[in-house]
Design a protein around this motif. Sequence first.
Motif, PDB file in Angstrom:
ATOM      1  N   PRO A  85       5.337 -19.630 -21.641  1.00  0.00           N
ATOM      2  CA  PRO A  85       4.148 -20.181 -20.983  1.00  0.00           C
ATOM      3  C   PRO A  85       4.477 -21.216 -19.905  1.00  0.00           C
ATOM      4  CG  PRO A  85       3.770 -20.025 -23.329  1.00  0.00           C
ATOM      5  CD  PRO A  85       5.228 -19.720 -23.101  1.00  0.00           C
ATOM      6  N   VAL A  86       5.598 -21.904 -20.037  1.00  0.00           N
ATOM      7  CA  VAL A  86       6.006 -22.867 -19.024  1.00  0.00           C
ATOM      8  C   VAL A  86       6.323 -22.139 -17.716  1.00  0.00           C
ATOM      9  CG1 VAL A  86       7.635 -24.700 -18.422  1.00  0.00           C
ATOM     10  CG2 VAL A  86       6.865 -24.437 -20.785  1.00  0.00           C
ATOM     11  N   LEU A  87       6.851 -20.937 -17.845  1.00  0.00           N
ATOM     12  CA  LEU A  87       7.128 -20.141 -16.645  1.00  0.00           C
ATOM     13  C   LEU A  87       5.835 -19.781 -15.927  1.00  0.00           C
ATOM     14  CD1 LEU A  87       9.920 -17.766 -17.971  1.00  0.00           C
ATOM     15  CD2 LEU A  87      10.179 -19.844 -16.578  1.00  0.00           C
ATOM     16  N   LEU A  88       4.781 -19.543 -16.685  1.00  0.00           N
ATOM     17  CA  LEU A  88       3.481 -19.271 -16.077  1.00  0.00           C
ATOM     18  C   LEU A  88       2.969 -20.518 -15.360  1.00  0.00           C
ATOM     19  CD1 LEU A  88       1.045 -17.490 -15.544  1.00  0.00           C
ATOM     20  CD2 LEU A  88       0.164 -18.152 -17.793  1.00  0.00           C
ATOM     21  N   LEU A  89       3.058 -21.666 -16.004  1.00  0.00           N
ATOM     22  CA  LEU A  89       2.665 -22.927 -15.374  1.00  0.00           C
ATOM     23  C   LEU A  89       3.446 -23.131 -14.085  1.00  0.00           C
ATOM     24  CD1 LEU A  89       1.363 -25.781 -15.306  1.00  0.00           C
ATOM     25  CD2 LEU A  89       3.248 -26.533 -16.763  1.00  0.00           C
ATOM     26  N   ARG A  90       4.744 -22.886 -14.152  1.00  0.00           N
ATOM     27  CA  ARG A  90       5.598 -23.057 -12.971  1.00  0.00           C
ATOM     28  C   ARG A  90       5.192 -22.097 -11.863  1.00  0.00           C
ATOM     29  NH1 ARG A  90      10.360 -22.057 -10.467  1.00  0.00           N
ATOM     30  NH2 ARG A  90      11.587 -23.921  -9.986  1.00  0.00           N
ATOM     31  N   ALA A  91       4.924 -20.850 -12.213  1.00  0.00           N
ATOM     32  CA  ALA A  91       4.514 -19.854 -11.215  1.00  0.00           C
ATOM     33  C   ALA A  91       3.190 -20.251 -10.556  1.00  0.00           C
ATOM     34  CB  ALA A  91       4.404 -18.473 -11.860  1.00  0.00           C
ATOM     35  N   ARG A  99       4.378 -21.058  -2.161  1.00  0.00           N
ATOM     36  CA  ARG A  99       5.702 -20.449  -2.338  1.00  0.00           C
ATOM     37  C   ARG A  99       5.526 -19.139  -3.111  1.00  0.00           C
ATOM     38  NH1 ARG A  99       8.852 -25.816  -4.282  1.00  0.00           N
ATOM     39  NH2 ARG A  99      10.469 -24.306  -4.848  1.00  0.00           N
ATOM     40  N   ALA A 100       4.895 -18.179  -2.431  1.00  0.00           N
ATOM     41  CA  ALA A 100       4.440 -16.941  -3.070  1.00  0.00           C
ATOM     42  C   ALA A 100       5.576 -16.114  -3.667  1.00  0.00           C
ATOM     43  CB  ALA A 100       3.644 -16.103  -2.076  1.00  0.00           C
ATOM     44  N   ALA A 101       6.681 -15.960  -2.966  1.00  0.00           N
ATOM     45  CA  ALA A 101       7.777 -15.129  -3.481  1.00  0.00           C
ATOM     46  C   ALA A 101       8.344 -15.709  -4.770  1.00  0.00           C
ATOM     47  CB  ALA A 101       8.867 -14.979  -2.423  1.00  0.00           C
ATOM     48  N   GLU A 102       8.546 -17.018  -4.799  1.00  0.00           N
ATOM     49  CA  GLU A 102       9.051 -17.670  -6.007  1.00  0.00           C
ATOM     50  C   GLU A 102       8.031 -17.565  -7.141  1.00  0.00           C
ATOM     51  OE1 GLU A 102      11.329 -21.571  -5.328  1.00  0.00           O
ATOM     52  OE2 GLU A 102      10.115 -21.299  -3.507  1.00  0.00           O
ATOM     53  N   ALA A 103       6.763 -17.715  -6.793  1.00  0.00           N
ATOM     54  CA  ALA A 103       5.701 -17.607  -7.796  1.00  0.00           C
ATOM     55  C   ALA A 103       5.678 -16.211  -8.394  1.00  0.00           C
ATOM     56  CB  ALA A 103       4.348 -17.941  -7.172  1.00  0.00           C
ATOM     57  N   GLN A 104       5.820 -15.207  -7.555  1.00  0.00           N
ATOM     58  CA  GLN A 104       5.807 -13.822  -8.033  1.00  0.00           C
ATOM     59  C   GLN A 104       6.992 -13.549  -8.953  1.00  0.00           C
ATOM     60  OE1 GLN A 104       5.906 -10.836  -4.920  1.00  0.00           O
ATOM     61  NE2 GLN A 104       4.472  -9.587  -6.089  1.00  0.00           N
TER      62      GLN A 104
END
Length: 116
Positions: A85-91, A99-104
Amino acid sequence: MQSEDPSWSPERTEALRLLADVYLGQEQIDKALILLRALARLAPEDAGVWRALGYASLRAGQAEEALVAADTLLGLDAAMPANAPVLLLRALALRALGRAAEAQDGLRRYLELSGA
C-alpha cells in the motif's frame, strides 16, 4: 534514531496519532498535519506516524511531503508485499507531482505485489 525527548512514549505517540485520525475524519486536515509533523519528529521510527502523515499530506495536496513520508516509510521497513500500500501512496504522490512515468511504474509494482 531515537526520539529527541527521552520521556516520550509509544503510548503518547499512539494517542496523538488517534487524535490526528479523528481530525482527518472530521476533515480538519490542517490540524491532523500539525500533529503528524510533530510526531514524525518525536517518534521518527514509528511507521504508523509516517503512513498517516503520507495519507494526510496527499489529502491536503502536499504531494512532495507525501512522497517524503512514503520514502521514509519504505526506508524503515522495505518488507514486501506487506508494504505494497505504501507503493500506492508513493505512486499517487508522484502522479500529483506530474511524474507520470514514475507513478505508472509504482502503480504497476503495487498491483503485482498486492495480487490485484
